[in-house]
Design a protein around this motif. Structure first.
Motif: not given
Length: 277
Positions: A175, A263-264, A267, A271
């Motif tokens: 990310e 947050e990254q 994620r 993912e």
């Protein structure tokens, strides 16, 4: 000014031992760094050295030659654990830079925002260094020592990057947060490699963050906390990033960087876990 093009590692090592040379491959960092200064430095172009480019697998580990282009990494047939690295390869600079810039050049530039470093950290990369004195390997974490600083001596050069074969079934993700799509310095970036057991619980976790400290860093405490968790239960907060030291600049405040990086991380982990399923 001289422009030298050795055809072998031994020739390159001898040249480095006998004179002061700037090593170049793609030149995508070297030439812009000159700005308006006169180009009067002797240069050694390593791209003609036999065996210095390409991605291969042998002895239970992967080898990325020092002069391998980012485009070649993006197009290589690699396991799913390398998806983060390949995603980063497609984010380096622009398409033209990806076609010229090299993996080792990205590492030797030692920018805190170097896109290739976090995914390579999650793949437990080591850096092979050569000189007339012999060849040695350093972990990537030990190779990049600070902002624009590496462990390379003046007579040494990077010859390859090595990556152990990742756990079967593991998946990587990357990310990046920037002000635009291409030709942008990262505000934050995160990479993760995740593997799940038969019950869907995390049994292998590697997470690294760049552009939030002088050197991109793995997050071992977060990695350990992830073991045994279901992907849907993963939560990451700025408290998990206490080892980082982001700065305030025109691209974002330190607090914003920590919030964005947390947050990254969430994620990237989710993912990778979802792709695994």
């Amino acid at each position: 000014m001289r422009y030298l093009t050795p055809g072998s590692f031994d020739e390159a090592f001898s040249l480095l031992a006998s004179q002061d040379l700037a090593i170049i491959a793609g030149g995508t960092d070297f030439f812009p760094s000159r700005q308006r200064h006169e180009l009067c430095t002797d240069m050694m172009d390593v791209t003609r050295i036999d065996g210095i480019a390409g991605v291969t697998f042998d002895q239970k580990r992967w080898k990325i030659g020092a002069a391998t282009r980012w485009t070649d990494v993006a197009r290589a047939n690699l396991p799913p654990a390398f998806r983060g690295l390949q995603a980063a390869a497609r984010e380096v600079g622009s398409l033209q830079i990806q076609n010229s810039g090299t993996v080792a050049g990205n590492l030797c530039n030692a920018s805190p925002a170097a896109d290739g470093v976090p995914p390579l950290l999650t793949l437990d990369a080591s850096v092979e260094i050569g000189s007339v004195r012999g060849v040695q390997e350093l972990s990537l974490q030990d190779f990049v020592t600070g902002v624009r600083r590496t462990a390379l001596a003046d007579d040494e050069m990077v010859t390859a990057i090595y990556l152990p074969d990742p756990p079967k079934g593991s998946v990587g993700h990357f990310e990046k947060l920037g002000a635009r799509r291409y030709l942008v310095i990262s505000i934050t970036m995160t990479s993760a490699v995740i593997n799940l057991d038969q019950d869907g619980r995390i049994n292998h976790a590697r997470v690294a963050v760049g552009a939030c400290s002088a050197v991109a860093q793995r997050l071992p405490e977060l990695e350990q906390e992830l073991i045994g968790q279901q992907i849907e239960d993963v939560r990451v907060s700025p408290d998990h990033l206490n080892s980082l030291s982001p700065i305030d600049d025109v691209r974002g405040s330190a607090g914003y960087r920590l919030e964005a990086a947390a947050e990254q991380c969430a994620r990237a982990i989710k993912e990778a876990g979802q792709f695994h399923g």
